[in-house]
Write a protein that holds these residues in place. Structure first.
Motif, PDB file in Angstrom:
ATOM      1  N   UNK A   8       8.282   5.153   5.981  1.00 57.69           N
ATOM      2  CA  UNK A   8       8.564   3.781   5.541  1.00 57.69           C
ATOM      3  C   UNK A   8       8.058   2.751   6.540  1.00 57.69           C
ATOM      4  N   UNK A   9       7.811   1.565   6.003  1.00 55.64           N
ATOM      5  CA  UNK A   9       7.432   0.402   6.828  1.00 55.64           C
ATOM      6  C   UNK A   9       8.115  -0.808   6.198  1.00 55.64           C
ATOM      7  N   UNK A  10       8.921  -1.523   6.986  1.00 60.35           N
ATOM      8  CA  UNK A  10       9.674  -2.666   6.471  1.00 60.35           C
ATOM      9  C   UNK A  10       9.185  -3.958   7.111  1.00 60.35           C
ATOM     10  N   UNK A  11       8.970  -4.958   6.264  1.00 63.09           N
ATOM     11  CA  UNK A  11       8.508  -6.274   6.726  1.00 63.09           C
ATOM     12  C   UNK A  11       9.603  -7.313   6.515  1.00 63.09           C
ATOM     13  N   UNK A  12       9.984  -7.973   7.598  1.00 66.04           N
ATOM     14  CA  UNK A  12      10.995  -9.031   7.522  1.00 66.04           C
ATOM     15  C   UNK A  12      10.290 -10.365   7.301  1.00 66.04           C
ATOM     16  N   UNK A  13      10.843 -11.154   6.381  1.00 62.23           N
ATOM     17  CA  UNK A  13      10.187 -12.408   6.014  1.00 62.23           C
ATOM     18  C   UNK A  13      11.117 -13.596   6.224  1.00 62.23           C
ATOM     19  N   UNK A  24       9.944  -3.315   1.727  1.00 61.15           N
ATOM     20  CA  UNK A  24       9.597  -2.060   2.380  1.00 61.15           C
ATOM     21  C   UNK A  24       8.514  -1.346   1.589  1.00 61.15           C
ATOM     22  N   UNK A  25       7.632  -0.680   2.313  1.00 61.26           N
ATOM     23  CA  UNK A  25       6.629   0.191   1.705  1.00 61.26           C
ATOM     24  C   UNK A  25       7.074   1.629   1.939  1.00 61.26           C
ATOM     25  N   UNK A  26       7.130   2.405   0.867  1.00 65.95           N
ATOM     26  CA  UNK A  26       7.552   3.797   0.962  1.00 65.95           C
ATOM     27  C   UNK A  26       6.389   4.720   0.602  1.00 65.95           C
ATOM     28  N   UNK A  27       6.061   5.621   1.516  1.00 63.91           N
ATOM     29  CA  UNK A  27       4.974   6.576   1.318  1.00 63.91           C
ATOM     30  C   UNK A  27       5.601   7.962   1.131  1.00 63.91           C
ATOM     31  N   UNK A  28       5.468   8.496  -0.076  1.00 68.09           N
ATOM     32  CA  UNK A  28       6.071   9.783  -0.414  1.00 68.09           C
ATOM     33  C   UNK A  28       5.033  10.908  -0.321  1.00 68.09           C
TER      34      UNK A  28
END
Length: 310
Positions: free
Chosen positions: A163-168, A146-150
């Motif tokens: 947030x943006x979550x990438x499933x692999x 996940x990418x978290x932008x604060x």
């Protein structure tokens, strides 16, 4: 004919061995993911301190600020100092800036892959971005990151975290095991941005004139349509369970996956070097070397941009 069949049987056996190799390789990448997760915990205190310096929560000591620049950097700094003499005289009465202003906005604008996403109306919001973090999936959970932008509190939306979550997936495709080349991103999910009324920059209002077919009168119709924005990054298209997508959706997702991977692999770990531009020069040098190697490679196929064994 008999000799051909005998050899073909043996080649089939070699292919079966190759499939087993692919499964071992998949296990290798799973362990690499575990190592990444382990070392992410070691990096995080350093990234937290970076964040504190950027947002002025911590002032580094004189010792921490010491940096031995090379001759080229020193020359550049001398030239910059001379150029800033007049500016400094004018700014004497101004307060010192807090932290590192516009740190992440500058990082994004310095990288071609991201600068194309950043619109002018995005910039006031991205100036409020305090940190970007990578979080890996927990042990035993499906592979993802996940990418978290604060963000600091702002007038545009009520969220302080986007947030943006990438499933692999890290396993060979049963129907095409030889295509396996390491983990691949299978899908991604964004988050809901709670926009303040009238501040949603991902939408814009347009006015159109419509002519009535019967009466011939003209009226003006107001319509809300999507607007180009960096923040569309948090609303990616859905991937159907069947996996069937049109070309436009495939292209959007392919670009999205590339951006997510780049932020994870390059931007977050080396943010300060993208802020200064040093990492961009290194990337350009690496690309130049790779192109030179490929041109000198007799097996390189310029049409596909990789080694071809045909």
């Amino acid at each position: 004919m008999v000799e051909f069949l005998v050899v073909k049987r043996r080649v089939n056996a070699l292919k079966n061995l190759q499939v087993k190799c692919a499964h071992i390789e998949a296990k290798f990448y799973e362990e690499v993911h575990e190592l990444e997760r382990k070392y992410a915990a070691l990096y995080q205190p350093l990234f937290d301190k970076r964040s504190d310096i950027v947002k002025a929560a911590y002032e580094p000591t004189e010792e921490e600020c010491e940096w031995k620049a090379d001759e080229e950097e020193e020359l550049t700094e001398e030239m910059k100092e001379k150029a800033k003499v007049e500016e400094e005289k004018k700014d004497e009465e101004k307060e010192d800036p807090k932290g590192v202003p516009e740190f992440w906005l500058t990082v994004f604008k310095n990288v071609d892959l991201l600068s194309d996403m950043v619109q002018e109306h995005d910039e006031p919001i991205l100036k409020q971005l305090q940190d970007v973090k990578v979080k890996f999936s927990d042990p035993g959970q499906p592979m993802s990151f996940s990418l978290e932008f604060n963000f600091e509190p702002n007038e545009f939306f009520t969220n302080t975290l986007l947030t943006k979550t990438y499933k692999m997936r890290s396993e060979p495709d049963e129907n095409d095991p030889f295509s396996f080349d390491g983990p691949e991103i299978m899908g991604c999910t964004g988050c809901t941005i709670d926009w303040t009324k009238g501040k949603n920059i991902t939408l814009k209002t347009i006015k159109k004139k419509q002519k009535h077919k019967g009466r011939g009168t003209v009226r003006t119709v107001t319509k809300t349509v999507p607007n180009d924005s960096f923040f569309n990054f948090f609303t990616p298209p859905d991937v159907p369970e069947s996996g069937d997508m049109d070309e436009d959706t495939e292209a959007v997702l392919a670009a999205d996956f590339e951006i997510g991977h780049f932020i994870r692999e390059r931007i977050v770990p080396r943010a300060v070097l993208y802020f200064t531009g040093e990492a961009i020069e290194d990337d350009d040098d690496d690309e130049g070397e790779e192109e030179g190697e490929e041109e000198n490679d007799p097996d390189y196929d310029p049409k596909v941009g990789r080694r071809a064994y045909c």
